[in-house]
Design an enzyme around this catalytic site. Structure first.
Site, PDB file in Angstrom:
ATOM      1  N   TRP A 191      74.783  -6.230 162.940  1.00 58.22           N
ATOM      2  CA  TRP A 191      75.484  -5.206 163.562  1.00 58.22           C
ATOM      3  C   TRP A 191      75.418  -3.862 162.591  1.00 58.22           C
ATOM      4  O   TRP A 191      75.638  -2.665 163.245  1.00 58.22           O
ATOM      5  CB  TRP A 191      76.780  -5.489 164.311  1.00 58.22           C
ATOM      6  CG  TRP A 191      77.650  -5.513 163.248  1.00 58.22           C
ATOM      7  CD1 TRP A 191      77.846  -6.754 162.390  1.00 58.22           C
ATOM      8  CD2 TRP A 191      79.030  -4.861 163.027  1.00 58.22           C
ATOM      9  NE1 TRP A 191      78.929  -6.508 161.521  1.00 58.22           N
ATOM     10  CE2 TRP A 191      79.619  -5.357 161.923  1.00 58.22           C
ATOM     11  CE3 TRP A 191      79.424  -3.727 163.790  1.00 58.22           C
ATOM     12  CZ2 TRP A 191      80.908  -5.048 161.746  1.00 58.22           C
ATOM     13  CZ3 TRP A 191      80.485  -3.378 163.076  1.00 58.22           C
ATOM     14  CH2 TRP A 191      81.441  -3.695 162.004  1.00 58.22           C
ATOM     15  N   ASP A 192      75.069  -4.010 161.452  1.00 56.18           N
ATOM     16  CA  ASP A 192      75.134  -2.981 160.606  1.00 56.18           C
ATOM     17  C   ASP A 192      74.104  -2.055 161.032  1.00 56.18           C
ATOM     18  O   ASP A 192      74.440  -0.586 160.664  1.00 56.18           O
ATOM     19  CB  ASP A 192      74.500  -3.480 159.132  1.00 56.18           C
ATOM     20  CG  ASP A 192      74.946  -4.771 158.394  1.00 56.18           C
ATOM     21  OD1 ASP A 192      75.862  -5.201 159.281  1.00 56.18           O
ATOM     22  OD2 ASP A 192      75.046  -4.694 157.401  1.00 56.18           O
ATOM     23  N   GLU A 242      85.785 -10.567 158.037  1.00 56.33           N
ATOM     24  CA  GLU A 242      85.548 -12.064 158.192  1.00 56.33           C
ATOM     25  C   GLU A 242      86.575 -13.142 157.672  1.00 56.33           C
ATOM     26  O   GLU A 242      86.143 -14.160 157.275  1.00 56.33           O
ATOM     27  CB  GLU A 242      84.136 -12.187 157.731  1.00 56.33           C
ATOM     28  CG  GLU A 242      83.217 -11.626 158.850  1.00 56.33           C
ATOM     29  CD  GLU A 242      81.530 -11.608 158.271  1.00 56.33           C
ATOM     30  OE1 GLU A 242      81.403 -11.467 156.987  1.00 56.33           O
ATOM     31  OE2 GLU A 242      80.539 -11.370 159.228  1.00 56.33           O
ATOM     32  N   LYS A 259      88.610  -8.098 154.375  1.00 58.00           N
ATOM     33  CA  LYS A 259      87.382  -8.052 153.457  1.00 58.00           C
ATOM     34  C   LYS A 259      87.008  -6.545 153.824  1.00 58.00           C
ATOM     35  O   LYS A 259      86.323  -5.965 152.904  1.00 58.00           O
ATOM     36  CB  LYS A 259      86.487  -8.920 154.344  1.00 58.00           C
ATOM     37  CG  LYS A 259      85.231  -8.982 153.557  1.00 58.00           C
ATOM     38  CD  LYS A 259      84.315 -10.187 154.252  1.00 58.00           C
ATOM     39  CE  LYS A 259      82.818 -10.271 153.559  1.00 58.00           C
ATOM     40  NZ  LYS A 259      81.996 -11.016 154.390  1.00 58.00           N
ATOM     41  N   GLN A 260      87.046  -5.924 155.102  1.00 57.33           N
ATOM     42  CA  GLN A 260      86.316  -4.743 155.310  1.00 57.33           C
ATOM     43  C   GLN A 260      86.971  -4.170 156.557  1.00 57.33           C
ATOM     44  O   GLN A 260      87.833  -4.873 157.290  1.00 57.33           O
ATOM     45  CB  GLN A 260      84.780  -4.790 155.540  1.00 57.33           C
ATOM     46  CG  GLN A 260      84.417  -5.457 157.251  1.00 57.33           C
ATOM     47  CD  GLN A 260      83.004  -5.525 157.547  1.00 57.33           C
ATOM     48  OE1 GLN A 260      82.411  -6.493 157.026  1.00 57.33           O
ATOM     49  NE2 GLN A 260      82.509  -4.236 158.036  1.00 57.33           N
TER      50      GLN A 260
END
Lengths: 764, 764
Positions: A359-360, A490, A602-603
């Site tokens: 999906w990046d 994640e 994480k992000q």
């Protein structure tokens, strides 16, 4: 960390030491590519030290049979991965019959390696003394041609410095390569023919199962000093290798040069039985033009790329080098010419992630290509997913969905799901949202609505169907809930009501319905065709409306923030700053369960929603959520710092924005995560671009207009970038306390700076 | 389902057909073992049809390197698995030079196979016609000796029926075996010597890495009709195999018999350099005694086992056969003589689960061994875990715990964790509770407190430390919570506040503290030693008290039930009965995410808590929880029906209890889960025993007394079972409307029937 290893330079990546320990990292950093193929920066000559060989051809993949410890229903049978392809750069070299190998030399001095990003080439120069005491000066220059996508060219020059010497060049091509990343040690390639025709060599091989045919080819020329010489050749054919040997007594201080032209022709672009003749065409063009001319065209081609995509930063050479490295790698990885290709997280710089699409692409890469390339490039990225729609519907069916609901794969090469961790494969379903968002984003940016009636609407309907079926009604909450998901963060698995997922699900349904209305009014033929094809019923539409209208979002009254998921506040809320620094990064020190029950992010997750849907929220809301979540964010994904940099800039926290910017832009150059030897983080590089253009530049599109709210880190004197907006090229130059615009190729346009309209006139 | 395949019989498992499709299932069902070793019921002669060869030696395992798709921090490096061991049952047979192979015969008639559970042997009889038209009658009888644990004995008899025939027996031993279950196709065994000494053969081999030395041996005798004959022998040594060939012309209707004695001596029980001499001792004893005498001793030994462990059921032969099959298999798998051994979920009947130890042992198997064996057997099961305490502490350390906190492994052979699914390995931590509960249960049943000061207390402290550290304080809930766990119901992963886990954690702490007080008062030397060894501090104790006192339990006011976990009521609460039967079992039809977000329960979870801690709850509470949870329970674990059978019986729902009983007792015989060919469900067989004794019999221990509340399914006339309770053997006989007790070997005891005291006198 690799900090201070790479020499700061505005236009080049440079190392000035030869250290065996750094070879694998440098092989990643100095990688070259031309969108169609790419290579790690392996040495041409033999090298017996630790090295990670890698050559890749875009789109040539193998379905590697899944291997897991514990099979779960629904796992894909195969993981499609881009394969290590035959080696065409190799040249065995002997000096007075001693194999030349930097790992075996007595001395290596004056070593310098440069990746010239401005001109698109890779060069090593050094002086080495062999075991036989012959001292040679070497200059090895290599590039993959942007003009001739099937061609690579190498100029290898040796000058004996302390005596005459017999120098033997044996250029070869070799299909006896292996993937480091393989599940079952399968044989991936079969070689059907090794052929030498005078001074040309060809290897025909094909991937097993997928049957991509590849012809690897080479031909060389020789010079002594600047004179072309014709040498006698000895050829050798092995099962998987073709070699041509040329030997010559060279006087002290004379320079013996080989120009090796080599590359691949593949069945992606040619008839299967015409690969060798196509290869001969490439070679004949290359030899006709010669190395110098090819190099000169390479420089022009890169100049053309930079003309549109360069970002300059004055006063901070590391920041400048960082952004150019990111832009360079993105252009090496994906040229946008071929809608069958996409952007793997490691591009052509390593095997990890199998060269597949994540999906990046939609969430991070699309804006870069929209702004720095022509519109078709971004559209090709959308078409890629449209072509995979049928597979996405099959993927959803495997998981029990029906009536044309689509779940796009987490990782894919050909549209089929390739990933096999249940908590990601089955649960990280927010990826569907990014695919829909990319359609919205493309239309918002380009103004081109045609994609939606032509293709996009089908994708939007299939995605909306998925969300309608995936949400379930909680009688307990009297709301629709989405249970058992993994959000962008994640470090949480199988959570309920992830805010980002629920929000993007609601948005997808609403956006689909909005466009359905537009089609019904303005594109009725398309509307009818699509309704028929997707079998979208009015019952489904009414169910979708209910799901969107009654979606549940976890919210904390106490903190006045949306919660990342149900139960988030039950965690031990210790901020990242209060963690033991020796325990960082936590993904290297903590067991998975400990990470999962911690609050660490994480992000961007909730904040990813605030990034995508910034104008749905007030600045105060953004600030509150940023202040709530960022202190728990460990930024252990390469995709994390860029979003936070943009949001920090928009909240006028320039020091923080700058810090995040450096982290994203020099992630690989400074090897923050101690893993660059596996390859570079290509997709996050687009996030770096966004950090400047959307972050510092504050660029937004509203109602078809460009808006800027430019800021500048105090470390910089100025920066400038260009955007291609609806056919007009605008240069934005930001100095301390001053913003300039320059328009290229169109009479005038309006932009808004901090909300105030400015008319920008063409420079002409 | 295999229903109606096995012939109902009170004492034997019988099949009366030879069907190639059934061979693998029957190899599981007809498995034999003697606690020290076991074998699938493979044929002695060559068989070219589908077959799953399996011979296993208890305690001989290999650490197979972990293979996962995506590595997570904390995963174990190795999975210890019991290995397929050298084959000693094999006999190549030729009839007039034609290889005898049931898969190649023209006809196979009168086939009958019997596993005689009363006497502990396996027999096949049949008549077959070979391709050469010779018709032979075969009777092949085999057992693994309970008296001589290193010995197996085979009597193979061939009678030519339609002509004279040359019959050649070639008994062999073969170490060229492989595991079906292997991660990397490692070689597990190395053979160092193949030796033939006259008519004895020996193969010395050892497992790689673990270096268990095994000598496989054999010797044979021959008879014509009933006369022992001495035949000339031809021997053959191969790299991994030793064969001895004997050939004889046999007249029509004469019977040619081979008695093959064979087995293993291992370095578990002998000096490494004495394995062959030990083998010679075994052989010499076997030959001295002869086959008939060995068989007669085998029958006596099984009679002794049955004397204590038999359960009779009158009026329902399938139920009778089912319970005896369960009891027989449990006794074949674990004799309790060796505290280094334990009970693998498949025993010696297959490779799945690697022959390793799960929480099944403590939660399901212990009561059976306590009641049907002497006290030391159950104690050995406790000692097994005590010996693994250090490894359990190391295991917890790997996951970030400290100060001697222990997390027992999910799966183990030598105390190290072997499992590698994060949601189980790291999160199914309730297993620690079962280990503590077993200590409680052992003391409750046997009255033997000595184990606690001697060993158990250290285990209890280490477990309590774990729970104290694993719980975290939620400021939001103002309670201690346990986040990120998997409960016994493995159809939920990474949930918060699983009622069962939280409850057992609280209980573990309280039980430890209670015993700590007892030790302080009554065993002060032990107390001091243990406090010193475990470094248990008063701060830790006070933290533990807080955690136990302030533990959070999710509860629904609406339903008046404890919730399986946070958020359970947000699911779509569709009952199992309303599911499409074609989607059952869901673990074969649904993707993992769909299972996870469903409310369906694999095996008792909240109800497991009600089973362990029955007297903490009222009958009304049990009823309410049973009525709430059972309708969502799919019983897709073999461990599920037994607990529900017990609870249904205790709620006077005899039809339901009977249904669950049949499902647990004939799970393998009727192959409910269509997987019996992989092996039998050994540990759940102990649950079957509990279904009768604790379920129908209603046996409970309270204050050192036996209580019964006997019930009887209407399908049965009567049933009876024995329990060894604190040195007294009590026979309980339940008829419709009548309960009898018989006491064996002690003057009198008190038991309570439905709460009313009865004095039971010795029959003498």
């Amino acid at each position: 960390m690799n900090r201070n290893y790479i020499i700061p330079d505005a236009w080049s990546i440079i190392e000035d030491k030869f250290e065996a320990d750094h070879v694998k990292s440098s092989e990643s950093l100095f990688s070259i590519g031309n969108g169609a193929m790419g290579q790690r920066a392996n040495f041409e000559e033999d090298y017996s030290g630790p090295s990670f060989q890698g050559s890749y051809i875009g789109g040539v993949y193998y379905p590697d049979k899944t291997r897991v410890g514990w099979w779960k229903n629904g796992y894909p049978e195969y993981f499609a991965k881009v394969l290590n392809a035959p080696n065409f750069i190799g040249i065995h070299i002997k000096i007075n019959d001693e194999v030349f190998d930097l790992h075996q030399c007595k001395e290596v001095n004056n070593f310098r390696r440069e990746l010239n990003m401005k001109e698109g080439w890779h060069k090593r120069t050094f002086i080495s003394k062999l075991q036989n005491d012959i001292e040679i000066k070497v200059e090895a220059l290599r590039f993959l041609s942007l003009d001739h996508e099937e061609l690579g060219a190498i100029q290898y020059q040796i000058t004996p410095l302390n005596s005459d010497a017999k120098i033997e060049y044996t250029p070869y091509i070799d299909s006896g390569i292996k993937n480091q990343d393989t599940n079952w040690d399968d044989k991936f390639w079969e070689t059907t023919d090794v052929d030498i025709d005078d001074e040309q060599a060809f290897i025909e091989s094909h991937t097993l199962k997928t049957e991509y045919k590849v012809c690897t080819f080479m031909q060389s020329q020789f010079l002594i000093d600047d004179e072309i010489v014709k040498l006698s050749v000895q050829s050798e054919k092995e099962d998987l290798k073709a070699s041509l040997s040329y030997s010559k007594e060279i006087k002290k201080d004379q320079t013996f040069t080989i120009h090796k032209f080599a590359g691949y022709t593949t069945s992606l672009n040619h008839q299967e039985n015409e690969l060798t003749s196509a290869a001969k065409n490439v070679l004949s063009k290359a030899v006709d033009l010669g190395f110098e001319e090819l190099l000169s065209k390479q420089k022009q081609a890169w100049a053309e790329i930079w003309r549109m995509s360069d970002i300059t930063i004055e006063g901070d050479v590391e920041a400048q080098q960082g952004i150019r490295f990111n832009i360079f790698q993105l252009n090496q990885t994906y040229s946008g010419k071929d809608a069958r290709l996409n952007i793997g997280p490691k591009g052509f710089t390593g095997e990890k992630y199998g060269g597949s699409t994540y999906w990046d692409t939609e969430a991070y890469c699309l804006p870069f290509y929209m702004a720095t390339k022509n519109q078709q490039v971004a559209k090709n990225l959308l078409i890629y997913r449209y072509r995979h729609l049928e597979k996405a519907i099959e993927n959803a069916e495997k998981l029990g969905f029906k009536n044309g609901a689509a779940l796009y794969p987490m990782v894919t090469m050909n549209g089929e799901e390739s990933h096999n961790e249940w908590e990601i494969t089955f649960e990280e379903i927010h990826r569907n949202g990014a695919i829909a968002y990319a359609i919205f984003n493309y239309h918002r940016y380009t103004g081109d609505y045609s994609y939606i009636p032509e293709m996009g609407m089908e994708v939007l309907i299939a995605i909306a169907k998925f969300w309608q079926q995936r949400a379930s009604f909680s009688t307990h909450k009297n709301k629709y809930v989405i249970l058992g998901v993994t959000g962008p963060n994640e470090y949480e698995n199988n959570v309920n009501n992830n805010f980002y997922t629920n929000y993007v699900a609601q948005w997808c349904i609403n956006y689909m319905l909005e466009n359905l209305n537009i089609l019904k009014l303005d594109y009725f033929d398309d509307y009818q065709r699509i309704i028929e094809k997707t079998k979208l019923t009015s019952e489904e539409i009414s169910e979708m409306r209910k799901v969107a209208a009654e979606m549940y979002f976890p919210y904390s009254e106490e903190h006045q923030v949306y919660l990342q998921q149900d139960g988030f506040l039950d965690k031990e809320m210790i901020k990242v700053d209060d963690l033991d620094p020796n325990q960082r990064p936590i993904n290297q020190y903590w067991s998975w369960d400990r990470i999962l029950r911690s609050p660490y992010i994480k992000q961007a997750d909730t904040l990813q929603g605030f990034y995508f849907f910034e104008d749905h929220f007030s600045r105060e809301e953004l600030e509150r959520h940023f202040d709530f979540y960022e202190p728990f964010t460990v930024h252990e994904s390469s995709l994390s710092p860029c979003v936070h940099s943009i949001q920090a800039a928009s909240l006028d926290r320039m020091e923080q924005a700058y810090e995040f910017y450096l982290r994203t832009s020099r992630l690989d150059l400074d090897d923050y995560n101690k893993e660059v030897e596996e390859g570079c983080h290509i997709t996050s590089m687009a996030g770096t671009w966004m950090s400047i253009v959307e972050g510092f530049g504050g660029m937004r599109i509203k109602n078809g207009n460009l808006h800027f709210s430019p800021k500048i880190p105090q470390q910089w004197n100025s920066y400038s970038f260009k955007v291609n907006f609806r056919g007009k090229v605008l240069t934005v130059n930001v100095e301390q306390n001053k913003v300039d615009f320059k328009l290229d190729g169109a009479p005038k346009m309006n932009v808004f700076v901090n909300g105030e309209k400015r008319q920008i006139l063409d420079k002409a």
